[in-house]
Scaffold this motif. Structure first.
Motif, PDB file in Angstrom:
ATOM      1  N   ARG A   1      40.688  16.728  67.562  1.00 15.86           N
ATOM      2  CA  ARG A   1      40.833  15.825  68.532  1.00 15.86           C
ATOM      3  C   ARG A   1      41.551  16.692  69.705  1.00 15.86           C
ATOM      4  O   ARG A   1      42.565  16.485  69.964  1.00 15.86           O
ATOM      5  CB  ARG A   1      41.723  14.561  68.065  1.00 15.86           C
TER       6      ARG A   1
ATOM      7  N   ALA B   1      36.497  19.195  63.235  1.00  9.97           N
ATOM      8  CA  ALA B   1      36.413  18.647  64.479  1.00  9.97           C
ATOM      9  C   ALA B   1      37.682  18.313  65.033  1.00  9.97           C
ATOM     10  O   ALA B   1      38.440  17.511  64.108  1.00  9.97           O
ATOM     11  CB  ALA B   1      35.420  17.637  64.504  1.00  9.97           C
TER      12      ALA B   1
ATOM     13  N   HIS C   1      36.082  17.764  68.932  1.00 12.33           N
ATOM     14  CA  HIS C   1      35.364  16.573  68.569  1.00 12.33           C
ATOM     15  C   HIS C   1      34.743  15.878  69.664  1.00 12.33           C
ATOM     16  O   HIS C   1      35.207  15.634  70.849  1.00 12.33           O
ATOM     17  CB  HIS C   1      36.615  15.745  67.852  1.00 12.33           C
TER      18      HIS C   1
ATOM     19  N   VAL D   1      37.628  15.566  60.594  1.00 13.28           N
ATOM     20  CA  VAL D   1      38.081  15.456  61.712  1.00 13.28           C
ATOM     21  C   VAL D   1      39.868  15.524  61.692  1.00 13.28           C
ATOM     22  O   VAL D   1      40.339  14.976  60.927  1.00 13.28           O
ATOM     23  CB  VAL D   1      37.767  14.021  62.349  1.00 13.28           C
TER      24      VAL D   1
END
Ligand SMILES: *Cc1c(COP(=O)(O)O)cnc(C)c1O
Length: 462
Positions: free
Chosen positions: A189, A187, A164, A445
């Protein structure tokens, strides 16, 4: 044509099986049982074909279990997505020939292989009545090329993790603006390494892998190498026409030893290549290998050509198989040694044989910028930083007696920041990137957490 593993544990695998297998079941890499060789007459005949016809002539020698009409149709469809009528045109600039491999949908050479691989997967899955969920992690280029290779394809879903906010804005947009229902951008983290780790763990859970029919698109699939052999023949034909020279140098910016390995196969097929010039950036393990037999892993240095910031070259094992004259026991032992100690040593005799086919140099970031700048000043032509590494190596190492063909692996607009630094202005954007920041996007995400990713995959698998 049947396929064997570099480690000797897999034999008599037809092409179609080899494509579906990807990594060989014994942990090795698949190679054709023998490399078809071409006569001078064959070469002259090949020089007359357009790109898709030439691709058929080369690929059909290896994909003998796909009916000719089907194969031609798959190839035609794969290269119809390229925006240049020559598919991979060759241009003459400032004394070198540039083989432009970036006219595919994501503007990098990986499209040449992944457009074909996507169509092959769809064809083979339909034939077998199977489905596949592709899982991969990307630091940028491979992910978007894989997504474009399988978007909208039947019986395939693709899940690509990128770190991300840690890929370039263009790379992120190229992935997340593909909103086909079979494409899942994640994405995470975390870092690229976190993504790689999750992929490895997920594939390592064999029950999960088989339940969701997990597949991969990494650079070890034989079909990717095969698709890349074609443009060596194509470029040779073009330059032969232009210069009358029979022998050429190829200069190849390299990370995983994939692209240049395709050139090595072309050489073994009989294409008159004087030398293959292997160009690296600061991550120069392959240069050290070629120059003095020192294949030892160093730390990864971030460079201006990030797609070559690699220490473990995943296709190197294929070359080892030939260097060891097909001795799979020796390959297996070497890979074991390498896994344990992160290095391999070679004899004087082996180093000498490597030097018969290869030359190499590494080009640092400062030289990369200077090459982009000088080349632009002299010719008005804009190189991307990966291509610049190859051009610089070609200028440095090729003798003047034969033309040098430099592989242009990415469009400069993909790496606009480095280009602007070199020439003082941003590169022009091709049509496919215009307005890309205004398109719809789809991306999830998620934490870099194995269980969360597996859960997401299970929910969305085909
Ligand atoms: C992947 C990539 C390379 C390196 O290719 P390998 O097959 O890994 O050697 C070079 N340039 C660009 C732009 C790439 O995306």
């Amino acid at each position: 044509m049947n396929y064997i593993s570099t480690r000797g544990g897999v034999q008599n695998i037809p092409f179609k099986e080899a494509v579906m297998m990807g990594l060989a079941d014994d942990g090795g890499l698949l190679l054709p049982e023998e490399i078809p060789t071409l006569t001078e007459g064959d070469l002259d005949a090949l020089a007359k074909y357009d790109y898709p016809e030439l691709a058929f002539q080369i690929i059909s020698r290896y994909a003998t279990d796909i009916p000719a009409a089907d194969l031609m149709e798959l190839i035609d469809r794969s290269y119809a997505s390229f925006t240049h009528p020559d598919v991979t045109p060759v241009v003459h600039q400032d004394g070198v020939y540039i083989l432009e491999l970036f006219h595919g949908p994501t503007l990098a050479f990986k499209d040449v292989a992944l457009q074909l691989l996507g169509n092959l997967f769809e064809y083979l899955l339909a034939e077998r009545g199977e489905k596949m969920n592709i899982l991969g992690a990307t630091s940028g280029d491979t992910g978007s090329a894989a997504i474009y290779g399988v978007r909208g394809k039947k019986n395939i879903n693709i899940f690509i993790m990128h770190p991300h906010k840690k890929v370039s804005p263009i790379q992120e947009l190229q992935m997340t603006t593909v909103t086909d229902p079979n494409v899942f951008n994640i994405a995470i983290r975390g870092t690229f390494d976190d993504g790689q780790h999750i992929v490895k763990e997920t594939f390592g859970d064999l029950a999960f892998k088989s339940r969701y029919a997990l597949g991969a698109v990494n650079s070890i699939n034989w079909a990717r190498v095969l698709a890349q052999i074609v443009y060596y023949f194509y470029a040779w034909g073009q330059v032969r026409k232009a210069t009358g020279c029979k022998e050429v140098y190829f200069s190849v910016p390299t990370g995983n030893f994939g692209d240049i390995f395709a050139g090595y196969i072309a050489m073994r097929m009989g294409l008159p290549i004087k030398k293959l010039i292997l160009a690296t950036n600061e991550n120069n393990i392959l240069t050290r290998f070629i120059r003095n037999g020192d294949y030892s892993i160093g730390a990864v240095h971030p460079s201006l050509s990030p797609s070559m910031d690699i220490q473990k070259a995943s296709n190197f094992e294929r070359y080892l198989f030939y260097l060891y004259r097909g001795d799979s026991d020796k390959v297996r032992a070497a890979m074991q040694t390498f896994a344990e100690g992160n290095k391999l040593a070679f004899t004087e005799e082996e180093i000498k044989r490597v030097a018969e086919d290869f030359m190499s140099t590494s080009v640092d970031s400062e030289q990369t910028i200077a090459t982009i700048r000088d080349f632009f000043k002299k010719s008005g032509y804009v190189l991307d930083p990966h291509t610049a590494v190859g051009v610089r190596a070609g200028q440095e190492l090729a003798g003047g007696e034969c033309p040098v063909i430099c592989l242009a692996t990415a469009h400069p607009a993909k790496f606009g920041e480095a280009v602007e630094k070199a020439i003082g202005e941003p590169p022009t954007y091709p049509a496919s990137l215009q307005g890309i920041d205004k398109r719809d996007r789809r991306c999830e995400v998620l934490d870099a957490d194995l269980e969360q990713i597996k859960h997401y995959l299970a929910e969305n698998a085909i």
